[in-house]
Design a protein around this motif. Structure first.
Motif, short mmCIF file in Angstrom:
data_model
loop_
_atom_site.label_atom_id
_atom_site.label_comp_id
_atom_site.label_asym_id
_atom_site.label_seq_id
_atom_site.Cartn_x
_atom_site.Cartn_y
_atom_site.Cartn_z
N VAL A 165 0.82 -1.21 0.00
CA VAL A 165 0.00 0.00 0.00
C VAL A 165 0.86 1.27 0.00
CG1 VAL A 165 -1.92 -1.13 1.15
CG2 VAL A 165 -0.16 0.01 2.52
N VAL A 220 0.27 6.24 1.56
CA VAL A 220 -0.08 4.94 2.09
C VAL A 220 -1.58 4.76 1.93
CG1 VAL A 220 -0.18 3.48 4.14
CG2 VAL A 220 1.81 4.92 3.75
N SER A 221 -1.95 3.76 1.15
CA SER A 221 -3.37 3.51 0.84
C SER A 221 -4.02 4.76 0.25
CB SER A 221 -4.13 3.06 2.09
OG SER A 221 -3.58 1.85 2.59
N GLN A 243 -3.34 7.86 0.85
CA GLN A 243 -3.27 9.03 1.71
C GLN A 243 -1.83 9.57 1.73
OE1 GLN A 243 -5.98 10.48 3.33
NE2 GLN A 243 -7.13 9.02 2.07
#
Length: 235
Positions: free
Chosen positions: A140, A152-153, A155
């Motif tokens: 991620v 991350v993911s 964001q």
């Protein structure tokens, strides 16, 4: 167009000397004699770098750095080079924790200040490490070299320019254990002291940004007595 530097320093004599020297080196200079004026200038001129004194009459330099990092958009990523009193290692560590990109103890040689400014701006402009693929993806975690962003993911993570380069240096050597000297040499392009606690401070900040649990990291692992390793796969 010349790069624009902002110096926030209440010592007018020192500021005039530094601004004259850096001006002769090709930089456009703006001086602010106190923290409030300096913060206003950050938002009005959007400098390429801020030279920030730790001791200011109206506000601690650490708080100024924190407020810069709390600004919106690109302003929050403005490189900050902090000037600290000679020997105050704890102040330098706290400054790095607040998001400063580098520090320089007083008194200093103007040539060293110039070298450090160039190094920070070089990292900000085009990164300290190369590579063909602009996007590195680890589960991620996405590291975009061109945009100089980490997410991350989906964001976005809040990292300074120097911390971004440290992360890239580790990620490019995923699975390989690196000493602190090897990491900092890869980023700054020169050998440093045998031990520098600033690297540990930055690693803590990076972990806080990219790890689910910074106290139990799965991506950036400490190899006790040696250094750090970027895990290709998380446990």
């Amino acid at each position: 167009m010349n790069q624009h530097l902002l110096m926030i320093e209440d010592d007018v004599r020192l500021a005039n000397m530094v601004c004259a020297y850096l001006g002769q080196s090709g930089y456009q200079m703006t001086h602010a004699g106190d923290a409030q004026t300096g913060l206003s200038q950050v938002q009005s001129i959007a400098p390429d770098l801020v030279i920030l004194d730790l001791m200011l009459p109206d506000m601690d330099g650490l708080e100024v750095c924190r407020r810069i990092r709390a600004l919106h958009g690109a302003l929050a990523r403005t490189p900050v080079l902090m000037l600290t009193a000679k020997g105050d290692s704890m102040d330098r560590i706290i400054g790095l924790e607040m998001g400063a990109d580098d520090y320089l103890p007083k008194p200093f040689e103007p040539r060293e200040l110039l070298a450090r400014i160039r190094a920070v701006l070089r990292r900000q402009g085009d990164g300290a490490v190369g590579g063909d693929a602009h996007l590195m993806r680890f589960g991620v975690l996405d590291i975009d070299r061109d945009a100089r962003t980490v997410s991350v993911s989906g964001q976005l993570c809040d990292l300074t320019s120097y911390q971004f380069d440290l992360l890239v240096a580790l990620a490019e050597r995923a699975g390989r254990v690196l000493t602190r000297d090897q990491i900092m040499e890869a980023v700054r392009g020169r050998e440093l002291e045998a031990f520098d606690r600033s690297i540990d401070v930055h690693m803590g900040r990076i972990r806080a940004a990219i790890e689910v649990d910074a106290k139990n990291p799965k991506r950036i692992l400490t190899v006790r007595g040696v250094g750090y390793v970027f895990a290709r796969q998380q446990d």
